[in-house]
Design a protein around this motif. Structure first.
Motif, PDB file in Angstrom:
ATOM      1  N   LEU A 158       0.824  -1.205   0.000  1.00  0.00           N
ATOM      2  CA  LEU A 158       0.000   0.000   0.000  1.00  0.00           C
ATOM      3  C   LEU A 158       0.856   1.252   0.000  1.00  0.00           C
ATOM      4  N   ALA A 159       1.971   1.236   0.718  1.00  0.00           N
ATOM      5  CA  ALA A 159       2.846   2.412   0.790  1.00  0.00           C
ATOM      6  C   ALA A 159       3.377   2.784  -0.583  1.00  0.00           C
ATOM      7  N   ALA A 160       3.601   1.784  -1.440  1.00  0.00           N
ATOM      8  CA  ALA A 160       4.140   2.055  -2.773  1.00  0.00           C
ATOM      9  C   ALA A 160       3.136   2.777  -3.656  1.00  0.00           C
ATOM     10  N   ARG A 161       1.834   2.661  -3.330  1.00  0.00           N
ATOM     11  CA  ARG A 161       0.798   3.264  -4.177  1.00  0.00           C
ATOM     12  C   ARG A 161      -0.090   4.244  -3.436  1.00  0.00           C
ATOM     13  N   LEU A 162       0.233   4.541  -2.198  1.00  0.00           N
ATOM     14  CA  LEU A 162      -0.681   5.307  -1.347  1.00  0.00           C
ATOM     15  C   LEU A 162      -0.912   6.720  -1.862  1.00  0.00           C
ATOM     16  N   PHE A 163       0.078   7.282  -2.526  1.00  0.00           N
ATOM     17  CA  PHE A 163      -0.049   8.665  -2.988  1.00  0.00           C
ATOM     18  C   PHE A 163      -0.445   8.747  -4.459  1.00  0.00           C
ATOM     19  N   GLU A 164      -0.982   7.648  -4.987  1.00  0.00           N
ATOM     20  CA  GLU A 164      -1.540   7.667  -6.325  1.00  0.00           C
ATOM     21  C   GLU A 164      -3.021   8.004  -6.237  1.00  0.00           C
ATOM     22  N   PRO A 165      -3.585   8.646  -7.265  1.00  0.00           N
ATOM     23  CA  PRO A 165      -5.014   8.980  -7.241  1.00  0.00           C
ATOM     24  C   PRO A 165      -5.878   7.731  -7.117  1.00  0.00           C
ATOM     25  N   PHE A 166      -6.944   7.829  -6.335  1.00  0.00           N
ATOM     26  CA  PHE A 166      -7.964   6.793  -6.162  1.00  0.00           C
ATOM     27  C   PHE A 166      -7.448   5.545  -5.447  1.00  0.00           C
ATOM     28  N   VAL A 167      -6.335   5.673  -4.740  1.00  0.00           N
ATOM     29  CA  VAL A 167      -5.844   4.581  -3.897  1.00  0.00           C
ATOM     30  C   VAL A 167      -6.077   4.979  -2.450  1.00  0.00           C
ATOM     31  N   SER A 168      -6.859   4.176  -1.727  1.00  0.00           N
ATOM     32  CA  SER A 168      -7.201   4.521  -0.353  1.00  0.00           C
ATOM     33  C   SER A 168      -7.385   3.256   0.461  1.00  0.00           C
ATOM     34  N   SER A 169      -7.036   3.336   1.741  1.00  0.00           N
ATOM     35  CA  SER A 169      -7.270   2.218   2.643  1.00  0.00           C
ATOM     36  C   SER A 169      -8.615   2.336   3.336  1.00  0.00           C
ATOM     37  N   LYS A 170      -9.337   3.429   3.072  1.00  0.00           N
ATOM     38  CA  LYS A 170     -10.641   3.661   3.692  1.00  0.00           C
ATOM     39  C   LYS A 170     -11.745   3.177   2.757  1.00  0.00           C
ATOM     40  N   ALA A 171     -12.766   2.557   3.344  1.00  0.00           N
ATOM     41  CA  ALA A 171     -13.851   2.014   2.537  1.00  0.00           C
ATOM     42  C   ALA A 171     -14.596   3.110   1.791  1.00  0.00           C
ATOM     43  N   SER A 172     -14.725   4.280   2.396  1.00  0.00           N
ATOM     44  CA  SER A 172     -15.472   5.372   1.774  1.00  0.00           C
ATOM     45  C   SER A 172     -14.567   6.457   1.225  1.00  0.00           C
TER      46      SER A 172
END
Length: 539
Positions: free
Chosen positions: A474-488
């Protein structure tokens, strides 16, 4: 002239263009019949059918009979020519009806899925139609015994390649919206450049076309790929049509009757399909990029609304308080300096509110910043106070560690947006933990040395939470658009936050661990001079 009259004027224009196409491509005919290696005229007819439906049948039949009479001199006689023209009209009509049923009268070439379906319908439809046409000519004794297969191959490939190569460009020219886009896309100096390259490659590859074995055909991919990557499907449609016309002209002018033209046409068809696939993929990527920009603007608008709601709360509250004070003073009959002072404060607060709106609007629209010295401790304290009610509601402990008494030269409103987003993410992350294990810690430390060009060191602020943390994937893609660990979550808050930090010459990152750790670093403001309590700063 009424639109209906203009519409029916298309019929004689279509017949004239069809005959022109038929004459221009009447190259190397087999047995003097309408069996040539390249037939773009059916592509014109299919586009006409998509626009008019079964009303296109009569003008198409007239154009076919006219071609037999004016272009070929009626070699099959009137009876066979009329019967074969009726067959072709019915066969092409069924093919046009299938395309019209599948795509309507628009949107034929706007996705790779539609492109594949169009190719499948064209290949199957032309081959079935051509088998019947050649069989009719063979039954009339116009094709020698044993040559039926060669005639089917020659005519089938001619029809199929002509439609595949020519129909996209003809469709674009016939559709007003696509015609405007085609003009805007290809009416550039770059278009002349890749067309010139195509002419040069054609001359190099087919300069001696009568004896060429097409060993260097792959050079033709250069202008096609150039057009596809730079101008998408519209540039590709123009390019492949120009190449096909160039090859046909070279064959006709050089009288290259011994060349395996049908093999050359198959190569050109494959070239066209590769170019169309690349062009549509490029158009789809550009469309996605445009939609992403629009979504980012909407996300920025949401962030702006949240920022405005917070930043305007204090001046609006003050305005209300001063308004009530003025009302009270007027009731008392006060008209002196006290009332004037209250009114002046109202004016000052309204100016402050207007300044907040203007600065946030300028940032989200143009990225403009108003840099000023910001005390790190006061910044963290002010943002933390905004979350006290939510923290208490969810039973979350907030620990604010020692923040070095340092100043950073930054836009205060923008930094508040970043910290507010990090704290909101941390608050949502710890809610998954049981009561008593929900904790958020905010701390800061000075980092000496150069980072992001900060000559005087930088301030690092850390927001840690007791949530489940960030995985390496997740850290590798966390700052990409539309990538989120939150359901909403939309996955845009961190993208905007990092953009703000980088605009300040700083950085924002997440660390992999068993609990959430986000850190941001900003260059320190450097004090230039100190005179009493007044201090000047520079970046």
């Amino acid at each position: 002239m009424s639109p209906s009259r203009l519409r029916y004027l298309e019929f004689p224009v279509f017949i004239a263009l069809y005959l022109l196409f038929d004459w221009a491509t009447y190259i190397d005919p087999l047995y003097g019949l309408n069996i040539t290696p390249w037939n773009p005229d059916p592509a014109l007819g299919l586009v006409f059918w998509l626009r008019h439906g079964w009303r296109a049948a009569l003008p198409w039949f007239v154009a076919l009979v006219g071609g037999e009479l004016l272009v070929r001199g009626m070699p099959a006689g009137w009876t066979v020519s009329v019967l074969s023209s009726l067959w072709l009209t019915a066969g092409y009509g069924l093919l046009g009806a299938a395309l019209r049923r599948q795509f309507g009268d628009g949107g034929v070439f706007d996705s790779r899925d539609r492109l594949f379906r169009w190719v499948l319908i064209v290949v199957v439809g032309t081959m079935i139609n051509d088998v019947g046409y050649i069989s009719l000519l063979s039954a009339a004794g116009l094709i020698p015994a044993g040559q039926w297969g060669e005639a089917v191959l020659r005519f089938g490939i001619g029809d199929m390649v002509g439609v595949l190569v020519s129909m996209p460009l003809i469709w674009m020219l016939a559709s007003p919206g696509d015609r405007q886009r085609l003009r805007a896309t290809v009416w550039r100096a770059e278009t002349l450049a890749y067309l010139a390259l195509a002419i040069g490659v054609l001359d190099m590859v087919f300069g001696t076309i009568a004896t060429s074995e097409f060993k260097h055909f792959y050079f033709l991919f250069l202008p096609v790929i150039w057009a596809a990557f730079r101008q998408g499907l519209f540039g590709t449609a123009l390019m492949v049509f120009a190449l096909q016309a160039g090859i046909g002209a070279l064959v006709k002018w050089n009288n290259a009757v011994n060349v395996a033209v049908h093999e050359l046409q198959m190569l050109d068809a494959v070239l066209a399909l590769v170019g169309f696939s690349i062009g549509i993929a490029v158009d789809e990527l550009r469309k996605v990029a445009s939609e992403l920009k629009q979504t980012m603007r909407l996300a920025a608008a949401g962030e702006m609304a949240a920022a405005l709601a917070h930043e305007l709360n204090q001046p609006l509250t003050a305005l209300g308080a001063y308004g009530k004070a003025c009302e009270y003073l007027l009731e008392r009959g006060e008209s002196g300096d006290v009332l004037k002072g209250a009114i002046q404060r109202m004016i000052a607060e309204s100016g402050r509110a207007a300044d907040v709106v203007r600065r946030l609007r300028d940032f989200f629209r143009t990225g403009a910043m108003k840099l000023e010295p910001v005390d790190a401790g006061q910044l963290v304290s002010g943002i933390s106070q905004q979350f006290f009610a939510q923290l208490r509601e969810h039973g979350v402990e907030l620990v604010v560690g020692e923040i070095p008494p340092l100043a950073i030269l930054a836009d205060r409103l923008q930094l508040e947006l970043v910290l507010r987003n990090l704290l909101a993410n941390a608050l949502e992350a710890v809610q998954e933990q049981p009561a008593g294990a929900r904790r958020i810690t905010v701390s800061g430390q000075r980092l000496d040395g150069k980072r992001k060009g900060a000559k005087g060191g930088c301030l690092q602020l850390s927001v840690e939470d007791s949530g489940k943390g960030v995985s390496a994937a997740l850290a590798a893609r966390l700052f990409e658009p539309f990538v989120s660990s939150k359901a909403s979550g939309l996955g845009l808050g961190l993208v905007l936050s990092r953009a703000i930090m980088e605009a300040h010459g700083g950085s924002l990152w997440a660390e992999v661990g068993e609990h959430g750790i986000f850190r941001l670093a900003l260059p320190l403001a450097r004090p230039l001079e100190q005179d009493g309590e007044q201090v000047s700063y520079a970046a």
